[in-house]
Write an enzyme that holds these catalytic residues in place. Structure first.
Site, short mmCIF file in Angstrom:
data_model
loop_
_atom_site.label_atom_id
_atom_site.label_comp_id
_atom_site.label_asym_id
_atom_site.label_seq_id
_atom_site.Cartn_x
_atom_site.Cartn_y
_atom_site.Cartn_z
N HIS A 91 24.72 36.64 49.56
CA HIS A 91 25.70 36.55 47.85
C HIS A 91 26.52 38.06 48.14
O HIS A 91 27.87 38.33 47.58
CB HIS A 91 25.17 35.98 47.18
CG HIS A 91 25.57 36.02 45.67
ND1 HIS A 91 25.48 34.65 44.67
CD2 HIS A 91 27.01 36.82 45.09
CE1 HIS A 91 26.17 34.73 43.89
NE2 HIS A 91 26.91 36.12 44.26
N GLU A 172 32.33 41.16 44.69
CA GLU A 172 30.81 41.73 44.57
C GLU A 172 30.71 42.99 44.70
O GLU A 172 29.92 43.85 44.15
CB GLU A 172 30.05 41.06 45.96
CG GLU A 172 29.68 39.57 46.24
CD GLU A 172 29.04 39.99 45.26
OE1 GLU A 172 28.00 39.97 44.98
OE2 GLU A 172 28.92 38.53 44.21
N HIS A 176 29.48 44.92 40.68
CA HIS A 176 28.09 44.67 40.93
C HIS A 176 28.26 46.65 41.76
O HIS A 176 27.35 46.96 41.12
CB HIS A 176 26.93 43.66 42.00
CG HIS A 176 27.34 42.95 41.01
ND1 HIS A 176 26.28 42.30 40.33
CD2 HIS A 176 27.35 41.34 41.46
CE1 HIS A 176 27.09 40.69 39.89
NE2 HIS A 176 27.72 40.61 40.59
#
Length: 322
Positions: A91, A172, A176
């Protein structure tokens, strides 16, 4: 990432709405030779801006999560986007604050997500808009650096659902990676090559993932994908604690137990389909060193049903596995 699973944890860092460059305005591109300093553990008293080089110790998102999916299909099987056999998939790698809260989309100049979620920096109308990326696929960045082996690995183990793989990778990174102090572009020096931190981030995520064989740890505990046998979340947690040494967050999706026929009348409103795992670390020095100290999950440790034999770990769909 499920909003329900992360809900309530989002903190609006006072400067997160306005940061369009590095996390620490005025950070020089000089020095940052991290081999010259002893690694400092994130979330320790020493891991503070002003006390350490923020490029050499994670001072912004010091509680680091390596997160994994268990999906049973991709939705793009016709395009040969398939799941790997007998392994969970990547993930991401997330930088939570040391108290378990988090922020997101910290550098809008490095926003490559074609489908931002949420679509503002705060998840509210008060946040800065996160505009969809309409440029080249982020996979092209990887190719330009000649990292074809990395790209092949990501296409095998970092799999999107109902979207091309690179959309997930771009999400992602943008949401992040831009919130890690050690991936600030200033950390790469005055001769910084554009997108080199993107490659660095993806290599780092892969390294953490490779040390976390979720499928193997569950199998060793007698927990294997099945469409006929359900499991207890306590047994899942026990198997993972034995493997990891600490308790990760065990995430479920699907119907709530008290919405199922088996759970009718129950007060257990936990979800019943095993789908995610979040492993927590404090890290020594740069996140890129991949020197993490496992710690127990922060806050809630699961959203799964607590009733015995209430959690399903479904087999992958026919035709969905490479």
């Amino acid at each position: 990432m499920s909003a329900a699973m992360r809900g309530g944890a989002l903190v609006l860092a006072l400067f997160s709405q306005g940061v369009l460059g590095g996390l620490y305005p005025g950070l020089s591109t000089d020095n940052h030779t991290c081999a010259l300093v002893a690694p400092v553990l994130s979330c320790s008293d020493e891991a503070q801006p002003g006390l350490v080089d923020t490029c050499c110790a994670e001072t912004f998102g010091g509680l680091v999560l390596q997160t994994q999916f268990w999906d049973t299909y991709t939705g793009l099987e016709s395009q040969r986007q398939l799941l790997p056999k007998n392994t969970w998939t990547i993930h991401g790698l997330w930088p939570d604050f040391c108290n378990g809260s988090y922020t997101q989309y910290c550098d809008l100049k490095r926003q490559y997500d074609p489908l931002p979620s949420p679509n503002t920096t705060t998840g509210t109308p008060a946040g800065k808009p996160v505009k969809p990326w309409t440029g080249e696929p982020i996979s092209d960045f990887i190719e330009k650096f000649g990292k074809y082996d990395l790209l092949a690995y990501m296409n095998k183990y970092w799999i999107g659902q109902n979207q091309p793989n690179w959309w997930l990778w771009a999400h992602e990174f943008s949401k992040h990676a831009t919130c890690f102090s050690t991936f600030d572009t200033e950390c790469y020096g005055p001769s910084y090559v554009k997108h080199s931190e993107v490659i660095d981030f993806y290599s780092t995520v892969v390294s953490y993932y490779q040390s976390l064989p979720t499928y193997k740890w569950l199998s060793q505990g007698g927990i294997k994908p099945s469409n006929t046998t359900a499991y207890s979340v306590s047994d899942i947690q026990g198997a993972l604690r034995r493997g990891f040494g600490k308790l990760p967050y065990v995430g479920c999706s699907g119907p709530k137990y008290n919405e199922t026929a088996a759970g009718k009348g129950s007060l257990d409103n936990g979800a019943t389909v095993l789908s995610e795992m979040w492993y927590y670390y404090h890290v020594n020095g740069r996140v890129q060193r991949v020197d993490g100290k496992p710690v127990d999950a922060s806050g809630s440790v699961t959203n799964c049903a607590k009733t015995k034999k209430a959690v399903w770990y479904y087999e992958r769909s026919r035709g969905s596995v490479a």
